[in-house]
Design a protein around this motif. Structure first.
Motif, PDB file in Angstrom:
ATOM      1  N   SER A  51      -2.011  -5.094  -4.092  1.00  0.00           N
ATOM      2  CA  SER A  51      -1.940  -4.674  -2.687  1.00  0.00           C
ATOM      3  C   SER A  51      -1.129  -3.391  -2.546  1.00  0.00           C
ATOM      4  N   ALA A  52      -0.858  -2.727  -3.692  1.00  0.00           N
ATOM      5  CA  ALA A  52       0.011  -1.551  -3.688  1.00  0.00           C
ATOM      6  C   ALA A  52      -0.537  -0.434  -2.809  1.00  0.00           C
ATOM      7  N   ALA A  53      -1.850  -0.168  -2.881  1.00  0.00           N
ATOM      8  CA  ALA A  53      -2.426   0.917  -2.084  1.00  0.00           C
ATOM      9  C   ALA A  53      -2.221   0.643  -0.598  1.00  0.00           C
ATOM     10  N   TYR A  54      -2.424  -0.604  -0.202  1.00  0.00           N
ATOM     11  CA  TYR A  54      -2.239  -0.961   1.205  1.00  0.00           C
ATOM     12  C   TYR A  54      -0.769  -0.825   1.610  1.00  0.00           C
ATOM     13  N   GLU A  55       0.123  -1.176   0.701  1.00  0.00           N
ATOM     14  CA  GLU A  55       1.548  -1.060   0.993  1.00  0.00           C
ATOM     15  C   GLU A  55       1.956   0.406   1.141  1.00  0.00           C
ATOM     16  N   TYR A  56       1.350   1.278   0.343  1.00  0.00           N
ATOM     17  CA  TYR A  56       1.598   2.708   0.513  1.00  0.00           C
ATOM     18  C   TYR A  56       1.126   3.165   1.892  1.00  0.00           C
ATOM     19  N   LEU A  57      -0.008   2.650   2.336  1.00  0.00           N
ATOM     20  CA  LEU A  57      -0.529   3.024   3.649  1.00  0.00           C
ATOM     21  C   LEU A  57       0.410   2.543   4.754  1.00  0.00           C
ATOM     22  N   GLN A  58       0.941   1.344   4.608  1.00  0.00           N
ATOM     23  CA  GLN A  58       1.906   0.850   5.585  1.00  0.00           C
ATOM     24  C   GLN A  58       3.138   1.750   5.626  1.00  0.00           C
ATOM     25  N   TRP A  59       3.590   2.187   4.464  1.00  0.00           N
ATOM     26  CA  TRP A  59       4.748   3.077   4.381  1.00  0.00           C
ATOM     27  C   TRP A  59       4.444   4.398   5.077  1.00  0.00           C
ATOM     28  N   GLY A 178       1.628   7.956  13.093  1.00  0.00           N
ATOM     29  CA  GLY A 178       1.180   6.990  12.103  1.00  0.00           C
ATOM     30  C   GLY A 178       0.491   7.612  10.904  1.00  0.00           C
ATOM     31  N   ALA A 179      -0.347   6.828  10.237  1.00  0.00           N
ATOM     32  CA  ALA A 179      -0.975   7.253   8.995  1.00  0.00           C
ATOM     33  C   ALA A 179      -2.277   7.986   9.229  1.00  0.00           C
ATOM     34  N   TYR A 180      -2.669   8.139  10.496  1.00  0.00           N
ATOM     35  CA  TYR A 180      -3.922   8.832  10.783  1.00  0.00           C
ATOM     36  C   TYR A 180      -3.946  10.201  10.113  1.00  0.00           C
ATOM     37  N   ASN A 182      -3.850  11.969   6.896  1.00  0.00           N
ATOM     38  CA  ASN A 182      -4.858  11.581   5.919  1.00  0.00           C
ATOM     39  C   ASN A 182      -4.270  10.465   5.066  1.00  0.00           C
ATOM     40  N   GLY A 183      -3.758   9.433   5.765  1.00  0.00           N
ATOM     41  CA  GLY A 183      -2.977   8.403   5.093  1.00  0.00           C
ATOM     42  C   GLY A 183      -3.702   7.646   4.004  1.00  0.00           C
ATOM     43  N   ALA A 184      -4.974   7.301   4.220  1.00  0.00           N
ATOM     44  CA  ALA A 184      -5.705   6.493   3.238  1.00  0.00           C
ATOM     45  C   ALA A 184      -5.826   7.216   1.905  1.00  0.00           C
ATOM     46  N   ALA A 185      -6.134   8.517   1.943  1.00  0.00           N
ATOM     47  CA  ALA A 185      -6.285   9.284   0.705  1.00  0.00           C
ATOM     48  C   ALA A 185      -4.949   9.462   0.000  1.00  0.00           C
ATOM     49  N   VAL A 186      -3.881   9.681   0.774  1.00  0.00           N
ATOM     50  CA  VAL A 186      -2.556   9.826   0.173  1.00  0.00           C
ATOM     51  C   VAL A 186      -2.121   8.512  -0.471  1.00  0.00           C
ATOM     52  N   ALA A 187      -2.360   7.406   0.216  1.00  0.00           N
ATOM     53  CA  ALA A 187      -2.016   6.090  -0.339  1.00  0.00           C
ATOM     54  C   ALA A 187      -2.788   5.842  -1.625  1.00  0.00           C
ATOM     55  N   THR A 188      -4.065   6.207  -1.630  1.00  0.00           N
ATOM     56  CA  THR A 188      -4.887   6.021  -2.821  1.00  0.00           C
ATOM     57  C   THR A 188      -4.392   6.891  -3.967  1.00  0.00           C
ATOM     58  N   LEU A 189      -4.037   8.132  -3.671  1.00  0.00           N
ATOM     59  CA  LEU A 189      -3.548   9.028  -4.718  1.00  0.00           C
ATOM     60  C   LEU A 189      -2.226   8.521  -5.295  1.00  0.00           C
ATOM     61  N   LEU A 190      -1.346   8.007  -4.455  1.00  0.00           N
ATOM     62  CA  LEU A 190      -0.099   7.414  -4.945  1.00  0.00           C
ATOM     63  C   LEU A 190      -0.384   6.201  -5.831  1.00  0.00           C
ATOM     64  N   TYR A 191      -1.386   5.431  -5.446  1.00  0.00           N
ATOM     65  CA  TYR A 191      -1.748   4.253  -6.242  1.00  0.00           C
ATOM     66  C   TYR A 191      -2.340   4.668  -7.584  1.00  0.00           C
ATOM     67  N   VAL A 192      -3.164   5.719  -7.585  1.00  0.00           N
ATOM     68  CA  VAL A 192      -3.704   6.229  -8.851  1.00  0.00           C
ATOM     69  C   VAL A 192      -2.553   6.677  -9.752  1.00  0.00           C
ATOM     70  N   ALA A 193      -1.571   7.358  -9.166  1.00  0.00           N
ATOM     71  CA  ALA A 193      -0.399   7.778  -9.942  1.00  0.00           C
ATOM     72  C   ALA A 193       0.324   6.566 -10.516  1.00  0.00           C
ATOM     73  N   GLN A 194       0.419   5.515  -9.730  1.00  0.00           N
ATOM     74  CA  GLN A 194       1.075   4.285 -10.200  1.00  0.00           C
ATOM     75  C   GLN A 194       0.306   3.681 -11.372  1.00  0.00           C
ATOM     76  N   LEU A 195      -1.026   3.674 -11.280  1.00  0.00           N
ATOM     77  CA  LEU A 195      -1.852   3.101 -12.340  1.00  0.00           C
ATOM     78  C   LEU A 195      -1.779   3.912 -13.630  1.00  0.00           C
ATOM     79  N   LEU A 196      -1.579   5.209 -13.518  1.00  0.00           N
ATOM     80  CA  LEU A 196      -1.617   6.086 -14.683  1.00  0.00           C
ATOM     81  C   LEU A 196      -0.261   6.287 -15.347  1.00  0.00           C
ATOM     82  N   GLN A 197       0.776   5.650 -14.821  1.00  0.00           N
ATOM     83  CA  GLN A 197       2.125   5.873 -15.340  1.00  0.00           C
ATOM     84  C   GLN A 197       2.207   5.710 -16.856  1.00  0.00           C
TER      85      GLN A 197
END
Length: 233
Positions: A51-59, A178-180, A182-197
């Motif tokens: 749920s990390a991507a969603y948590e980034y979006l909440q942040w 709020g996240a309007y 470009n929050g979804a793409a930023v959250a996804t990019l942060l999640y990709v970074a997390q996956l690639l660590q």
């Protein structure tokens, strides 16, 4: 339901990106040995259930990240509010993941966190640039070096600025938060970074969070992509 839809969309982007990268690698396989090790079933389950991507979006939609208006007057760029604060916080996330930045990617700020040519503090990971409207914009740039020699560079980008927010100067800006955009793409990019660590790569991976994709002047909206231009230059 919304959470599940977002996670599925985010993961679809991750896997689409992976497929595109691997497809691009297939053309060089004939010239040199290059093999891809499929992800384990355990790893795939971990990614799909995260749920990390969603948590980034909440942040990104929290009060901490509000008012990410794309550009500000030169004396208003600060790491304590607006787009400057958003950039500073995204950079902090990338630092936490252990990513490094480039030598020339930094700004200097004074004791109040305001951009200064002779600032007291160097803030790494941020690149300040001048927009097409003569204001200040900022990008966040980090990278992951290839494990054993690089076969090239892959740049992953998403703009993090938000057209809708109130400029400190009192300019005419639509007041949505709020996240309007470009929050979804930023959250996804942060999640990709997390996956690639911890993933070994044969390419240098650059994570570029771009500012000033859209600005307003004289009550007119301009899709100027100043952050992308600054990255290329």
């Amino acid at each position: 339901m919304k959470r599940k839809v977002f996670i599925i969309a985010a993961l679809s982007l991750v896997f689409a990106l992976s497929a595109a990268l691997l497809a691009g690698c297939s053309s060089v396989k004939e010239k040199s040995e290059f093999s891809v090790t499929p992800a384990s079933e355990e790893y795939r389950e971990e990614v799909m259930s995260s749920s990390a991507a969603y948590e980034y979006l909440q942040w990104l939609s929290s009060d901490e990240m509000h008012s990410r208006y794309g550009s500000v007057d030169l004396d208003e760029l600060s790491i304590n509010h607006g787009v400057g604060k958003a950039a500073f916080n995204i950079a902090a996330k990338m630092e936490e993941m252990g990513y490094e930045t480039f030598e020339d990617a930094y700004i200097e700020v004074d004791k109040d966190g305001v951009l200064s040519a002779s600032g007291e503090t160097k803030v790494t990971g941020l690149m300040r640039f001048e927009t097409s409207t003569g204001q200040a914009g900022v990008n966040v740039i980090y990278r992951k070096k290839a494990t054993n020699g690089s076969r090239g560079q892959v740049i992953l980008t998403a703009h993090f600025d938000n057209l809708f927010g109130r400029a400190l100067s009192g300019g005419t800006v639509i007041t949505a938060e709020g996240a309007y955009e470009n929050g979804a793409a930023v959250a996804t990019l942060l999640y990709v970074a997390q996956l690639l660590q911890e993933v070994e790569t044969q390419y240098d991976i650059v994570f570029a969070f771009l500012g000033s994709s859209v600005v307003t002047a004289n009550n007119t909206i301009y899709y100027c992509w100043d952050g992308a231009k600054a990255l290329l230059s």
